[in-house]
Design a protein around this motif. Structure first.
Motif, short mmCIF file in Angstrom:
data_model
loop_
_atom_site.label_atom_id
_atom_site.label_comp_id
_atom_site.label_asym_id
_atom_site.label_seq_id
_atom_site.Cartn_x
_atom_site.Cartn_y
_atom_site.Cartn_z
N VAL A 123 5.76 12.52 -13.93
CA VAL A 123 6.58 11.81 -14.92
C VAL A 123 7.82 11.23 -14.26
CG1 VAL A 123 7.99 12.10 -16.99
CG2 VAL A 123 5.73 13.16 -16.87
N SER A 124 8.43 12.00 -13.36
CA SER A 124 9.64 11.55 -12.67
C SER A 124 9.36 10.31 -11.83
CB SER A 124 10.18 12.68 -11.79
OG SER A 124 11.25 12.23 -10.98
N VAL A 125 8.24 10.32 -11.09
CA VAL A 125 7.89 9.20 -10.23
C VAL A 125 7.59 7.95 -11.06
CG1 VAL A 125 6.15 8.33 -8.60
CG2 VAL A 125 7.07 10.63 -8.32
N LEU A 126 6.79 8.12 -12.11
CA LEU A 126 6.44 6.97 -12.96
C LEU A 126 7.66 6.40 -13.64
CD1 LEU A 126 3.10 8.30 -14.52
CD2 LEU A 126 3.36 6.61 -12.70
N THR A 127 8.54 7.28 -14.11
CA THR A 127 9.77 6.82 -14.77
C THR A 127 10.65 6.05 -13.79
OG1 THR A 127 9.73 8.75 -16.24
CG2 THR A 127 11.81 7.55 -16.06
N GLU A 128 10.73 6.56 -12.58
CA GLU A 128 11.54 5.90 -11.55
C GLU A 128 10.99 4.50 -11.23
OE1 GLU A 128 12.67 6.56 -6.82
OE2 GLU A 128 12.14 8.29 -8.08
N ARG A 129 9.67 4.38 -11.14
CA ARG A 129 9.06 3.09 -10.84
C ARG A 129 9.29 2.08 -11.98
NH1 ARG A 129 8.55 5.73 -6.86
NH2 ARG A 129 6.96 5.50 -5.22
N ILE A 130 9.18 2.56 -13.23
CA ILE A 130 9.41 1.69 -14.38
C ILE A 130 10.86 1.22 -14.40
CG2 ILE A 130 9.50 1.61 -16.90
CD1 ILE A 130 7.13 3.57 -16.91
N PHE A 145 -1.38 3.97 -6.85
CA PHE A 145 -1.02 2.67 -7.40
C PHE A 145 0.48 2.43 -7.30
CE2 PHE A 145 -5.06 2.57 -10.11
CZ PHE A 145 -5.65 1.63 -9.28
N CYS A 146 1.27 3.47 -7.59
CA CYS A 146 2.73 3.35 -7.49
C CYS A 146 3.14 3.02 -6.06
CB CYS A 146 3.41 4.64 -7.94
SG CYS A 146 3.42 4.90 -9.73
N LEU A 147 2.52 3.68 -5.11
CA LEU A 147 2.86 3.46 -3.71
C LEU A 147 2.49 2.04 -3.27
CD1 LEU A 147 3.97 4.70 -1.10
CD2 LEU A 147 1.64 5.45 -0.55
N TRP A 148 1.41 1.51 -3.81
CA TRP A 148 0.95 0.18 -3.41
C TRP A 148 1.82 -0.92 -4.03
CZ3 TRP A 148 -1.97 -2.12 0.09
CH2 TRP A 148 -2.35 -3.46 -0.13
N PHE A 149 2.08 -0.81 -5.32
CA PHE A 149 2.79 -1.89 -6.01
C PHE A 149 4.31 -1.76 -5.91
CE2 PHE A 149 -1.37 -1.89 -8.18
CZ PHE A 149 -1.71 -3.22 -7.97
N LYS A 150 4.83 -0.53 -5.84
CA LYS A 150 6.26 -0.30 -5.70
C LYS A 150 6.47 0.78 -4.64
CE LYS A 150 7.82 -3.15 -8.86
NZ LYS A 150 8.73 -4.27 -8.52
N PRO A 151 6.36 0.42 -3.37
CA PRO A 151 6.34 1.43 -2.31
C PRO A 151 7.62 2.24 -2.17
CG PRO A 151 6.44 -0.80 -1.39
CD PRO A 151 6.14 -0.95 -2.86
N GLN A 152 8.78 1.66 -2.42
CA GLN A 152 10.05 2.39 -2.35
C GLN A 152 10.32 3.03 -0.99
OE1 GLN A 152 12.40 2.66 -5.17
NE2 GLN A 152 11.10 0.91 -5.61
N GLY A 153 9.73 2.50 0.06
CA GLY A 153 10.00 2.98 1.41
C GLY A 153 9.50 4.39 1.66
N PRO A 154 10.10 5.09 2.62
CA PRO A 154 9.67 6.47 2.97
C PRO A 154 9.71 7.43 1.79
CG PRO A 154 11.11 5.58 4.67
CD PRO A 154 11.14 4.60 3.53
N ARG A 155 10.68 7.24 0.89
CA ARG A 155 10.77 8.12 -0.28
C ARG A 155 9.52 8.00 -1.15
NH1 ARG A 155 13.67 10.95 -3.78
NH2 ARG A 155 13.33 10.56 -5.98
N GLY A 156 9.07 6.77 -1.37
CA GLY A 156 7.85 6.56 -2.15
C GLY A 156 6.64 7.17 -1.46
N PHE A 157 6.60 7.07 -0.14
CA PHE A 157 5.51 7.68 0.62
C PHE A 157 5.49 9.19 0.45
CE2 PHE A 157 4.63 9.79 4.77
CZ PHE A 157 3.24 9.73 4.70
#
Length: 494
Positions: free
Chosen positions: A480-487, A318-330
């Motif tokens: 937790v790190s990924v979710l916090t970064e997306r928020i 879901f994070c990758l779909w709604f907030k992809p953040q480019g190659p880093r998010g992938f």
């Protein structure tokens, strides 16, 4: 020698001597062909070179045949195919931001990443001491990652599709590839706030991706579909009868689950809560690869592991779909998919931890928080591979190689992020230090005790359970790190 020498010798013999229609039916050896067709063709190609080294290795009935020429050929073939891995590492290093200030080349992120990948302790012992062909397979994966980072989407998709038909374990990270390609390639534009621009959907791009998947699948599985053997191939690729855990417990959630079941069983017997005559004779601590019924806790089915795995990867997808953040998010999603599947998958091998460690290396040289998670996961995951090398001569080799890689990992990443906060807190440091007394007990003290005769599986149990705590912690901390970064990104956008 490890059993994998005989596994691959048998596959060489099967593909060299038998027609295609018998490859997935032949069962002279217990090590039947259970990899996808592309790997079978790879063995077929190798067999035509192997015959010049020792033709006897290609006789199906020569079970456990290990001549010097055979071992030399198998070792050399692994080294030769690692050329692809080396090239893939080079391409990945080109994708990393190398602008961070450094006194010399040894402190540059690209150099550190190259060493972390090429000198990876886990890959080194699994391929070049224990023996497997993971190097060129990880080369395909890293090369596909590099192509996606370079926005060469079709090349990346083709490489990953080919990889899946070499070894199906990479289906663990398929959700990350699928969502990223759909989000970044099939939708060609975003709104100003980063949200999806639905009108930018490209039917042509979807068609091209579909053609790649269909053509590769047809090339791999087509002959077996024509022969009416697809169900047989699938039954070999997904042998659910092998049980929840491998002979060496992978350090995942099920290792903790099994240990809890054992502890509750012992407690129940001592307190007369359980009837000894009704407890299953087979034991998860016996190292057997088979179906097993838990004593106290509910027994786990393949469907249950599938549901747990699916639920655990959903937040990352879901994070990758709604907030992809480019190659880093992938990359973050890829690592989380790999770790989630490792944590909850059915019959997971301990070696599968490398599927998360290697791509996490790319993140570790870009941000201090990721570097700390990498050090925990790598140290714990690599230590969990120690039982693969169990002979006395291998003990100093694995300890020395582990120490060299671990010292370099800590020192290089600490130097890279020396102006930022410490990579590990005191509790994480204490946990990792405790691996030393654990190894001393398992390798030196335990063999001298009378427990070794009655409970030979205790060192494996302790290793897998203790390492499972570290792997679980790293998985949760990364999530937790990924979710916090997306928020945080969303709040800044608002």
């Amino acid at each position: 020698y490890s059993t994998d020498f005989e596994v691959h010798r048998n596959w060489l013999a099967i593909t060299h001597n038998l027609p295609l229609s018998q490859w997935y039916y032949e069962a002279t050896s217990e090590w039947t062909l259970d990899y996808p067709p592309f790997f079978a063709w790879f063995e077929y190609a190798l067999s035509h070179i192997a015959k010049y080294f020792d033709p006897k290795m290609l006789v199906i009935e020569n079970l456990n045949y290990t001549s010097r020429a055979t071992i030399f050929f198998q070792r050399f073939s692994v080294i030769f195919t690692d050329i692809l891995f080396i090239y893939a590492v080079r391409e990945c290093c080109r994708c990393v931001d190398g602008k961070r200030a450094a006194k010399d080349i040894l402190e540059k992120p690209t150099f550190i990443l190259a060493v972390l990948l090429l000198w990876n302790f886990g890959l080194l012992i699994v391929d070049h001491i224990h023996f497997q062909y993971n190097g060129f397979l990880f080369g395909l994966m890293l090369l596909s990652v590099a192509r996606l980072c370079q926005k060469r989407y079709l090349e990346g998709a083709l490489l990953f599709a080919v990889l899946l038909h070499f070894k199906h374990i990479y289906v663990y990270v398929a959700p990350a590839y699928g969502i990223y390609l759909l989000r970044s390639y099939c939708f060609t534009a975003n709104n100003a706030d980063g949200s999806l621009k639905w009108r930018s959907f490209s039917l042509l791009h979807v068609t091209l991706l579909g053609l790649i998947v269909c053509l590769v699948s047809a090339l791999s599985l087509g002959p077996f579909i024509v022969l009416g053997q697809l169900p047989q191939v699938i039954s070999r690729l997904f042998p659910f009868k092998r049980g929840l855990c491998h002979a060496y417990w992978a350090p995942n959630f099920w290792a903790l689950y099994n240990a809890m079941d054992k502890a509750l069983t012992i407690f129940g017997l001592r307190c007369n809560f359980l009837d000894p005559t009704k407890i299953p004779k087979a034991s998860m601590t016996g190292g057997l690869v088979q179906e097993f019924q838990h004593t106290v806790l509910p027994s786990v089915t393949p469907l249950a592991t599938l549901i747990c795995t699916f639920i655990s990867i959903l937040p990352s997808v879901f994070c990758l779909w709604f907030k992809p953040q480019g190659p880093r998010g992938f990359l973050q999603c890829l690592v989380l998919c790999a770790l989630s599947s490792f944590m909850f998958g059915w019959h997971v091998h301990e070696k599968a931890i490398l599927l998360a460690i290697l791509p996490l290396s790319l993140l570790s040289v870009q941000r201090a928080k990721d570097a700390g998670i990498y050090l925990i996961l790598t140290t714990t995951g690599h230590f969990s591979l120690f039982p693969l090398l169990f002979t006395p001569p291998e003990l100093p080799i694995k300890i020395l190689l582990m120490l060299l890689f671990t010292v370099y990992s800590f020192s290089s990443l600490k130097s890279l992020f020396r102006r930022e906060r410490p990579l590990l807190n005191w509790l994480e440091t204490i946990y990792l230090i405790q691996l030393v007394p654990l190894e001393i007990f398992c390798e030196i003290i335990f063999p001298l005790t009378p427990w070794k005769r009655h409970f030979p599986f205790i060192p494996l149990l302790l290793t897998s359970v203790y390492c499972a705590l570290g792997v679980t912690y790293a998985w949760l901390k990364l999530y937790v790190s990924v979710l916090t970064e997306r928020i945080s990104v969303r709040q800044k956008a608002e």
